[in-house]
Write an enzyme that holds these catalytic residues in place. Structure first.
Site, PDB file in Angstrom:
ATOM      1  N   CYS A   1       0.883  -1.176   0.000  1.00  0.00           N
ATOM      2  CA  CYS A   1       0.000   0.000   0.000  1.00  0.00           C
ATOM      3  C   CYS A   1       0.914   1.216   0.000  1.00  0.00           C
ATOM      4  CB  CYS A   1      -0.917  -0.007   1.216  1.00  0.00           C
ATOM      5  SG  CYS A   1      -1.851  -1.544   1.449  1.00  0.00           S
TER       6      CYS A   1
ATOM      7  N   PRO B   1       2.115   7.560  -0.431  1.00  0.00           N
ATOM      8  CA  PRO B   1       2.823   8.327  -1.463  1.00  0.00           C
ATOM      9  C   PRO B   1       4.269   7.915  -1.708  1.00  0.00           C
ATOM     10  CG  PRO B   1       2.812   9.553   0.577  1.00  0.00           C
ATOM     11  CD  PRO B   1       2.022   8.306   0.849  1.00  0.00           C
ATOM     12  N   GLY B   2       4.737   6.858  -1.083  1.00  0.00           N
ATOM     13  CA  GLY B   2       6.048   6.327  -1.411  1.00  0.00           C
ATOM     14  C   GLY B   2       7.120   6.513  -0.361  1.00  0.00           C
ATOM     15  N   GLY B   3       6.783   7.048   0.808  1.00  0.00           N
ATOM     16  CA  GLY B   3       7.805   7.298   1.822  1.00  0.00           C
ATOM     17  C   GLY B   3       8.489   6.037   2.311  1.00  0.00           C
ATOM     18  N   LYS B   4       7.723   4.999   2.597  1.00  0.00           N
ATOM     19  CA  LYS B   4       8.329   3.762   3.096  1.00  0.00           C
ATOM     20  C   LYS B   4       9.001   2.990   1.970  1.00  0.00           C
ATOM     21  CE  LYS B   4       5.138   3.461   6.984  1.00  0.00           C
ATOM     22  NZ  LYS B   4       4.364   4.656   6.603  1.00  0.00           N
TER      23      LYS B   4
ATOM     24  N   ASP C   1      -0.072   0.169  -5.360  1.00  0.00           N
ATOM     25  CA  ASP C   1      -1.156   0.946  -4.747  1.00  0.00           C
ATOM     26  C   ASP C   1      -2.426   0.748  -5.556  1.00  0.00           C
ATOM     27  OD1 ASP C   1      -1.260   3.127  -2.427  1.00  0.00           O
ATOM     28  OD2 ASP C   1      -2.725   3.681  -3.962  1.00  0.00           O
TER      29      ASP C   1
ATOM     30  N   ASP D   1      -4.850  -3.954  -6.604  1.00  0.00           N
ATOM     31  CA  ASP D   1      -5.512  -4.151  -5.324  1.00  0.00           C
ATOM     32  C   ASP D   1      -4.732  -5.207  -4.537  1.00  0.00           C
ATOM     33  OD1 ASP D   1      -7.172  -4.726  -3.185  1.00  0.00           O
ATOM     34  OD2 ASP D   1      -9.000  -4.790  -4.368  1.00  0.00           O
TER      35      ASP D   1
ATOM     36  N   ASP E   1       1.442  -1.506   4.922  1.00  0.00           N
ATOM     37  CA  ASP E   1       1.102  -0.280   5.652  1.00  0.00           C
ATOM     38  C   ASP E   1      -0.383  -0.057   5.382  1.00  0.00           C
ATOM     39  OD1 ASP E   1       1.161   2.074   7.045  1.00  0.00           O
ATOM     40  OD2 ASP E   1       2.178   3.219   5.489  1.00  0.00           O
TER      41      ASP E   1
ATOM     42  N   CYS F   1      -1.276   3.347  11.216  1.00  0.00           N
ATOM     43  CA  CYS F   1      -1.152   4.577  12.013  1.00  0.00           C
ATOM     44  C   CYS F   1      -2.431   4.748  12.836  1.00  0.00           C
ATOM     45  CB  CYS F   1      -0.868   5.787  11.144  1.00  0.00           C
ATOM     46  SG  CYS F   1      -2.049   6.076   9.798  1.00  0.00           S
TER      47      CYS F   1
END
Length: 443
Positions: free
Chosen positions: A264, A267-270, A286, A312, A331, A384
């Site tokens: 998931c 926006p690509g941070g991990k 995603d 998916d 995530d 989160c």
């Protein structure tokens, strides 16, 4: 002959328009991104951000205050006027702006909204509040929702899941979050970048809260800032990422040559952190194809590459190539109840039914992706959220369904170990967001 300068935009009027959109259900982040470019001065953008975030954070208190102040309710079509009045109270009580300036500027904003007939009303409301603030505040404090600026369902959920810490969570949610950065170790050294910040007059420090767990690449700024203007941003030296989220890559136990999936990813941070940590073959997935561009742009700025695709996570037959992964990060889509201090519109948009729906989606994703993990592989489940239904109970239920899954004891130091499994940081603890991790191994 020079062209006439465009008319100045009233920041408070713009904030009222934006806040009304957020209250109607639009994302605060998206509304701010659409509104901020109308302001040329960075100071005005900063004020807009403060007004919008604090207006959303305290809406449930100061919107209730208007019901005490108004003799007759405002019509629904006057949502922007109502938002402006709430922002007037926020300026007085939260931002603590000088009383005369806050009242005068808010009254003028009513005219900027082309609602001049409401200017006198806004003036009267704010001045009455100043005259009767103690009595009015006491009446608000008598109601738990208005006192805490949290919806009833969330107060009940926090009391059920964290009875001894519910008040601390609420207090943390109502405070501003610090700005954490993650240094891109492929393009910069943490201490050298910190020196560049300090030389540029940016107050910053090494985040020693992360020492001892994994390589610590974190820097914390003393004040929020437009990161695009910080030294090193254009060259991909760092990304914005809260400290709690920076544990994900370390918990994956990455090594060169592994096949990894960020299920998931937007926006690509991990995804970026994974690629900064080891030379792995990463698929960044995603479900929303519109968000893929943001992943690609973020990776490109950092000098990183991945197989970015739409799909998916709960339907791998559509996109999986049949080769098992060594590492999987989920995530998961969640209630975001751990990042309310950073995204206060969560308090306005989430409903108890959303948690039920999201928990069901999390279960589907876990069950769908587990078979894609090779023997001895590791899956990190993250949210989160601070709610047990999405976290420890979700993990316990998964383990009950899968005999071949083993829960590893990989809790970061000082995090809670809730019954059912996993590790939980609560909002504000260690200066970080609320975050949950469970590390699962296929045996």
């Amino acid at each position: 002959m020079n062209a006439a300068a465009p008319p100045a935009v009233d920041v408070r009027a713009l904030a009222a328009q934006a806040l009304a959109r957020v209250v109607r259900g639009e994302s605060l982040r998206a509304v701010f991104a659409a509104s901020a470019p109308r302001l040329a001065d960075v100071r005005d953008r900063a004020l807009l951000s403060n007004l919008l975030h604090e207006g959303a954070r305290w809406w449930l208190r100061y919107d209730a205050a208007l019901d005490l102040l108004l003799e007759r309710p405002l019509r629904e079509r006057e949502a922007e006027v109502r938002a402006l009045a709430v922002l007037g109270l926020v300026q007085l009580e939260v931002l603590r702006l000088p009383q005369y300036a806050a009242v005068a500027a808010t009254v003028e904003a009513a005219r900027a909204l082309r609602r001049p007939k409401f200017a006198a009303l806004v003036n009267a409301l704010l001045r009455r509040w100043l005259r009767e603030r103690e009595a009015l505040a006491a009446r608000l404090d008598a109601d738990a929702v208005a006192r805490s600026a949290h919806p009833r369902w969330l107060l009940d959920a926090l009391a059920a899941d964290w009875p001894e810490r519910a008040d601390a969570i609420v207090a943390a949610n109502n405070a501003q979050a610090p700005l954490w950065l993650r240094v891109n170790r492929r393009r910069a050294q943490r201490d050298e970048l910190l020196e560049r910040f300090i030389e540029a007059g940016v107050e910053a420090r090494v985040a020693d809260e992360l020492d001892g767990s994994f390589p610590n690449q974190a820097i914390v700024l003393a004040h929020s800032a437009d990161v695009t203007h910080l030294p090193g941003y254009a060259e991909g030296a760092f990304s914005v990422q809260d400290g709690a989220a920076q544990f994900a890559a370390g918990l994956l136990d990455l090594a060169d040559g592994q096949r990894a999936l960020d299920a998931c990813a937007a926006p690509g941070g991990k995804s970026a952190h994974i690629l900064e940590t080891a030379d792995v073959h990463l698929s960044a997935l995603d479900s929303d194809a519109r968000r893929l561009t943001r992943i690609v742009d973020n990776l490109s700025r950092l000098g990183l590459e991945a197989d970015v695709r739409a799909g998916d996570a709960a339907e791998p037959a559509v996109w999986w190539d049949g080769r098992p992964y060594d590492r999987i990060l989920i995530d998961a889509p969640c209630s975001a109840t751990g990042i309310v201090r950073r995204q206060p519109d969560v308090k306005l948009h989430r409903r108890v039914g959303d948690v039920v729906r999201l928990a069901a989606a999390q279960s589907r994703i876990l069950d769908a992706l587990w078979p894609l993990l090779g023997n001895g592989g590791r899956l990190v489940y993250a949210t989160c959220s601070v709610l047990a239904q999405e976290n420890a109970r979700q993990v316990a239920s998964f383990l009950a369904r899968n005999a071949g899954a083993r829960l590893l004891d990989a809790a970061p130091e000082g995090w809670h170990r809730p019954q059912g499994g996993g590790a939980q940081n609560l909002p504000g603890e260690h200066g970080m967001d609320g975050f949950f991790y469970a590390v699962l191994e296929r045996v």
